[in-house]
Design a protein around this motif. Structure first.
Motif, mmCIF file in Angstrom:
data_model
loop_
_atom_site.group_PDB
_atom_site.id
_atom_site.type_symbol
_atom_site.label_atom_id
_atom_site.label_comp_id
_atom_site.label_asym_id
_atom_site.label_seq_id
_atom_site.Cartn_x
_atom_site.Cartn_y
_atom_site.Cartn_z
ATOM 1 N N LEU A 1 76.967 34.308 99.075
ATOM 2 C CA LEU A 1 77.525 36.018 99.544
ATOM 3 C C LEU A 1 77.341 35.315 100.800
ATOM 4 C CD1 LEU A 1 74.962 38.486 97.629
ATOM 5 C CD2 LEU A 1 77.893 37.802 97.210
ATOM 6 N N PHE A 2 76.876 35.118 101.438
ATOM 7 C CA PHE A 2 77.316 34.504 103.004
ATOM 8 C C PHE A 2 78.300 33.599 103.294
ATOM 9 C CE2 PHE A 2 77.231 30.372 105.886
ATOM 10 C CZ PHE A 2 76.992 30.938 107.442
ATOM 11 N N ILE A 3 78.844 32.629 102.364
ATOM 12 C CA ILE A 3 80.210 32.157 102.126
ATOM 13 C C ILE A 3 81.043 32.869 101.831
ATOM 14 C CG2 ILE A 3 81.890 30.433 101.241
ATOM 15 C CD1 ILE A 3 79.399 28.481 100.080
ATOM 16 N N TYR A 4 81.125 33.718 101.111
ATOM 17 C CA TYR A 4 81.969 35.193 100.958
ATOM 18 C C TYR A 4 81.902 35.745 101.817
ATOM 19 C CZ TYR A 4 83.369 39.859 99.569
ATOM 20 O OH TYR A 4 84.037 41.372 98.517
ATOM 21 N N ASP A 5 80.955 36.174 102.689
ATOM 22 C CA ASP A 5 81.398 37.586 104.518
ATOM 23 C C ASP A 5 82.186 36.504 105.149
ATOM 24 O OD1 ASP A 5 80.255 39.058 102.792
ATOM 25 O OD2 ASP A 5 77.731 39.111 103.210
ATOM 26 N N LEU A 6 81.944 35.201 105.382
ATOM 27 C CA LEU A 6 82.530 34.040 105.858
ATOM 28 C C LEU A 6 83.576 34.201 105.486
ATOM 29 C CD1 LEU A 6 80.827 32.600 108.359
ATOM 30 C CD2 LEU A 6 81.704 30.369 107.431
ATOM 31 N N MET A 7 84.705 33.824 104.586
ATOM 32 C CA MET A 7 86.117 33.876 104.683
ATOM 33 C C MET A 7 86.523 34.862 103.914
ATOM 34 S SD MET A 7 85.145 30.077 101.152
ATOM 35 C CE MET A 7 86.818 30.590 101.470
ATOM 36 N N LYS A 8 85.226 36.218 103.716
ATOM 37 C CA LYS A 8 86.386 37.645 103.701
ATOM 38 C C LYS A 8 86.979 37.891 105.342
ATOM 39 C CE LYS A 8 85.684 42.130 102.344
ATOM 40 N NZ LYS A 8 84.966 42.525 100.990
ATOM 41 N N ALA A 9 86.188 37.522 106.547
ATOM 42 C CA ALA A 9 85.936 37.662 107.800
ATOM 43 C C ALA A 9 87.386 37.255 108.157
ATOM 44 C CB ALA A 9 84.887 37.243 108.997
ATOM 45 N N ASP A 10 87.874 35.964 106.967
ATOM 46 C CA ASP A 10 89.170 35.562 108.015
ATOM 47 C C ASP A 10 90.388 35.196 106.972
ATOM 48 O OD1 ASP A 10 86.886 33.545 109.474
ATOM 49 O OD2 ASP A 10 87.785 31.753 108.490
ATOM 50 N N GLY A 11 89.902 36.895 106.125
ATOM 51 C CA GLY A 11 90.931 37.272 105.533
ATOM 52 C C GLY A 11 91.131 36.138 104.355
ATOM 53 N N ILE A 12 90.700 35.401 103.529
ATOM 54 C CA ILE A 12 90.216 34.411 102.166
ATOM 55 C C ILE A 12 89.411 35.589 101.290
ATOM 56 C CG2 ILE A 12 89.884 32.355 101.432
ATOM 57 C CD1 ILE A 12 89.723 31.278 104.056
ATOM 58 N N LEU A 13 89.660 35.681 99.805
ATOM 59 C CA LEU A 13 89.156 36.299 99.335
ATOM 60 C C LEU A 13 89.133 35.568 98.059
ATOM 61 C CD1 LEU A 13 90.954 40.387 99.605
ATOM 62 C CD2 LEU A 13 88.481 39.435 100.769
ATOM 63 N N PRO A 14 88.235 35.644 97.253
ATOM 64 C CA PRO A 14 88.545 35.531 96.248
ATOM 65 C C PRO A 14 89.473 36.103 94.845
ATOM 66 C CG PRO A 14 86.656 37.045 95.865
ATOM 67 C CD PRO A 14 86.642 37.195 97.384
#
Length: 256
Positions: A236-249
């Motif tokens: 989830l940490f990686i998820y929040d990190l990447m989402k902040a950069d506009g990268i979604l699963p």
């Protein structure tokens, strides 16, 4: 065939208004006295005729206070009444009704009525199908609206196991090499020999867990190797990190 008297075709079989017949036959006796006398010949209400009431208009177009009684007669009853009159007008009307019956029962007329009925049924079915289709569409929409959307968080929270970097990267359509480089560029991890380790700032957050695996080397001897796995908290940490950069699963991209 020239219309001698108005015929009603709205019911299953054609009918004639009693007052219209009374007028065409040129009967001098008032209708309200004449019709009961005709019924004495054995005609039965709701079999040979039906009583109908209607409001009467004055010459100035206003309604009269009383309701006028009239009757819908079958063609058979109308023919018999014509015979009872024993007048030239009665004979003329009776022949008119005989010709009417012939035309009504001709193959062409029967076919036309059958086609009309079939078209009516077809239109009814089409209307019912449209209503049913509309109902199904609404129900499908309601099901979609009520169905809970599965977020990436839901997927993660339902999984309790440790997960590899490759598996997390796959959630985003990426490779493990891309994911490791991304986390390194973000200052999250560094490489020590063949293993990626978290910087001290993140190592204490419980994001990862290392496992030691034994394997048989090419020299025939047993060797060990340490692998780093991510906990669900780390995922989830990686998820929040990447989402902040506009990268979604992928799962969230597909729902968008």
């Amino acid at each position: 065939m020239k219309e001698l008297i108005r015929i009603n075709y709205e019911s299953e079989n054609p009918t004639i208004l009693g007052r219209d017949l009374h007028r065409v036959l040129e009967v001098e006796t008032p209708y309200h006295k004449w019709f009961p006398r005709m019924c004495d010949y054995g005609f039965i209400e709701n079999v040979d005729y039906m009583t109908v009431d209607k409001n009467v208009l004055r010459a100035d177009g206003t309604l009269m206070p009383q309701v006028q009684h009239d009757h819908q007669l079958t063609v058979d009853m109308a023919k018999e009444i014509c015979m009872i009159q024993r007048t030239p007008k009665g004979k003329q009307c009776r022949q008119y009704f005989i010709d009417l019956e012939k035309a009504w029962n001709s193959p062409e007329a029967i076919m036309a009525r059958a086609l009309q009925f079939a078209n009516h049924q077809l239109n009814l079915v089409k209307h019912q199908n449209e209503e049913l289709t509309g109902t199904v569409a609404v129900q499908n929409q309601q099901i979609i609206e009520m169905k809970p959307k599965v977020s990436y968080y839901d997927v993660v929270l339902n999984c309790k196991d440790l997960i590899s970097t490759s598996a997390i990267a796959k959630d985003y359509g990426k490779s493990a090499i891309w994911m490791n480089r991304y986390l390194h560029d973000k200052g999250i991890q560094f490489k020590q020999g063949d293993i990626w380790l978290l910087y001290q700032k993140y190592a204490e957050e419980g994001y990862t867990s290392t496992k030691t695996h034994s394997y048989c080397g090419s020299d025939g001897n047993q060797h060990t190797k340490v692998h780093t796995y991510w906990t669900q908290k780390g995922r989830l940490f990686i998820y929040d990190l990447m989402k902040a950069d506009g990268i979604l699963p992928q799962i969230e991209i597909e729902m968008a």
